[in-house]
Write a protein that holds these residues in place. Structure first.
Motif, mmCIF file in Angstrom:
data_model
loop_
_atom_site.group_PDB
_atom_site.id
_atom_site.type_symbol
_atom_site.label_atom_id
_atom_site.label_comp_id
_atom_site.label_asym_id
_atom_site.label_seq_id
_atom_site.Cartn_x
_atom_site.Cartn_y
_atom_site.Cartn_z
ATOM 1 N N PRO A 248 0.817 -1.083 -0.040
ATOM 2 C CA PRO A 248 0.002 -0.033 0.047
ATOM 3 C C PRO A 248 1.032 1.213 0.074
ATOM 4 N N MET A 249 1.977 1.106 0.707
ATOM 5 C CA MET A 249 2.762 2.427 0.859
ATOM 6 C C MET A 249 3.555 2.756 -0.473
ATOM 7 N N VAL A 250 3.842 1.509 -0.998
ATOM 8 C CA VAL A 250 4.738 1.715 -2.319
ATOM 9 C C VAL A 250 3.647 2.263 -3.395
ATOM 10 N N LEU A 251 2.313 1.859 -3.627
ATOM 11 C CA LEU A 251 1.213 2.120 -4.326
ATOM 12 C C LEU A 251 1.254 3.737 -4.258
ATOM 13 N N GLN A 252 1.005 4.182 -3.079
ATOM 14 C CA GLN A 252 0.658 5.614 -2.612
ATOM 15 C C GLN A 252 1.814 6.381 -3.003
ATOM 16 N N MET A 253 2.998 5.816 -2.839
ATOM 17 C CA MET A 253 4.032 6.589 -3.500
ATOM 18 C C MET A 253 4.280 6.879 -4.914
ATOM 19 N N CYS A 254 3.992 5.676 -5.687
ATOM 20 C CA CYS A 254 3.710 5.660 -6.966
ATOM 21 C C CYS A 254 2.775 6.686 -7.511
ATOM 22 N N LEU A 255 1.532 6.674 -6.882
ATOM 23 C CA LEU A 255 0.413 7.543 -7.196
ATOM 24 C C LEU A 255 0.880 8.841 -7.120
ATOM 25 N N GLY A 256 1.591 9.202 -6.159
ATOM 26 C CA GLY A 256 1.975 10.588 -6.043
ATOM 27 C C GLY A 256 2.827 10.934 -7.165
ATOM 28 N N PHE A 257 3.824 10.246 -7.255
ATOM 29 C CA PHE A 257 4.908 10.637 -8.256
ATOM 30 C C PHE A 257 3.928 10.694 -9.610
ATOM 31 N N MET A 258 3.171 9.772 -10.029
ATOM 32 C CA MET A 258 2.584 9.856 -11.442
ATOM 33 C C MET A 258 1.266 10.609 -11.350
ATOM 34 N N LYS A 259 1.218 11.431 -10.260
ATOM 35 C CA LYS A 259 0.008 12.325 -10.243
ATOM 36 C C LYS A 259 -1.335 11.841 -10.551
ATOM 37 N N GLY A 260 -1.576 10.571 -9.777
ATOM 38 C CA GLY A 260 -2.759 9.964 -9.528
ATOM 39 C C GLY A 260 -2.984 8.925 -10.802
ATOM 40 N N ASP A 261 -2.415 8.870 -11.693
ATOM 41 C CA ASP A 261 -2.320 7.906 -12.933
ATOM 42 C C ASP A 261 -2.262 6.315 -12.417
ATOM 43 N N LYS A 262 -3.591 5.793 -11.913
ATOM 44 C CA LYS A 262 -3.591 4.543 -11.391
ATOM 45 C C LYS A 262 -2.811 3.670 -12.227
ATOM 46 N N LEU B 135 6.645 12.354 -21.565
ATOM 47 C CA LEU B 135 5.815 12.818 -20.269
ATOM 48 C C LEU B 135 6.269 14.220 -19.757
ATOM 49 N N SER B 136 5.367 14.966 -19.846
ATOM 50 C CA SER B 136 5.718 16.437 -19.271
ATOM 51 C C SER B 136 5.036 16.536 -17.972
ATOM 52 N N LEU B 137 5.747 16.509 -17.034
ATOM 53 C CA LEU B 137 5.415 16.671 -15.678
ATOM 54 C C LEU B 137 4.800 17.916 -15.275
ATOM 55 N N ASP B 138 4.810 18.976 -15.807
ATOM 56 C CA ASP B 138 4.101 20.122 -15.670
ATOM 57 C C ASP B 138 2.680 20.218 -16.477
ATOM 58 N N LYS B 139 2.357 19.366 -17.266
ATOM 59 C CA LYS B 139 1.273 19.389 -17.947
ATOM 60 C C LYS B 139 0.220 18.113 -17.714
ATOM 61 N N ILE B 140 0.629 17.418 -16.852
ATOM 62 C CA ILE B 140 -0.367 16.232 -16.705
ATOM 63 C C ILE B 140 -1.348 17.136 -15.426
ATOM 64 N N GLU B 141 -2.418 16.708 -15.941
ATOM 65 C CA GLU B 141 -3.723 17.295 -15.143
ATOM 66 C C GLU B 141 -4.603 16.141 -14.348
ATOM 67 N N GLN B 142 -3.675 15.147 -13.413
ATOM 68 C CA GLN B 142 -4.482 14.005 -12.900
ATOM 69 C C GLN B 142 -4.705 14.546 -11.570
ATOM 70 N N THR B 143 -5.709 13.459 -10.989
ATOM 71 C CA THR B 143 -5.771 13.871 -9.621
ATOM 72 C C THR B 143 -5.305 12.537 -8.966
ATOM 73 N N PHE B 144 -4.811 12.580 -7.561
ATOM 74 C CA PHE B 144 -4.497 11.492 -6.625
ATOM 75 C C PHE B 144 -5.399 11.194 -5.570
ATOM 76 N N VAL B 145 -5.800 10.072 -5.637
ATOM 77 C CA VAL B 145 -6.854 9.580 -4.814
ATOM 78 C C VAL B 145 -6.176 8.489 -3.722
ATOM 79 N N ASP B 146 -6.147 8.958 -2.389
ATOM 80 C CA ASP B 146 -5.632 7.980 -1.667
ATOM 81 C C ASP B 146 -6.828 6.991 -1.264
#
Length: 164
Positions: free
Chosen positions: A18-32, A84-95
């Motif tokens: 769960p911790m690894v997935l949450q960290m990855c979600l944060g880095f990938m700006k919510g892209d599950k 991948l442009s980190l500044d242009k991705i508009e995703q949401t992160f869901v915990d």
């Protein structure tokens, strides 16, 4: 790989997924989907390195470091490809452990997505409930520097959230 290493890997997977997935979600700006793929990559890296764990830190700290390195390596690789442009991705992160899709969570994680890579990592670890010493160990910086960075990150996040 020995049976002991296999059991160790299974224990790490059960405790840290769960911790690894949450960290990855944060880095990938919510892209599950991307976060799931990256989580698998993290555990492949753990599988390949579990025999080399020296016990100089806790398993959780070791897993954090592998997760961070894997995520940063992915981001750098994608930046080089210009896919991948980190500044242009508009995703949401869901915990997954909180109410999904609340406006407050979406706004917070969109704001986190606008931070620099290291700042995202630090704030994700804070949200995960990690203490300053553990964050310090993972990042290889002094606890005093962690406190200052967290304070500055919180100020930046407040400004970003207020201006949205």
């Amino acid at each position: 790989m020995s049976k002991q290493d296999q059991q160790l890997f299974e224990d790490i997977y059960q405790k840290c997924f769960p911790m690894v997935l949450q960290m990855c979600l944060g880095f990938m700006k919510g892209d599950k989907d991307l976060a799931n793929d990256l989580s698998q990559e993290v555990f492949i890296n753990i599988w390949n390195a579990v025999y080399s764990f020296k016990g100089q830190s806790t398993y959780k700290t070791w897993v954090y470091r592998i997760t961070v390195n894997t995520c940063l390596q992915y981001i750098r690789k994608e930046k080089k490809k210009n896919k991948l442009s980190l500044d242009k991705i508009e995703q949401t992160f869901v915990d997954e452990s909180q109410e999904p899709n609340t406006d407050q969570n979406q706004g917070l994680y969109r704001a986190i997505g606008k931070l620099e890579e290291l700042d995202r990592l630090i704030i994700m670890m804070v949200l995960e409930g990690q203490d300053y010493d553990n964050i310090s160990n993972v990042l290889g910086i002094k606890p005093g520097n962690v406190r200052v960075k967290i304070h500055r990150i919180k100020k930046r996040l407040k400004k970003i959230v207020e201006h949205e």
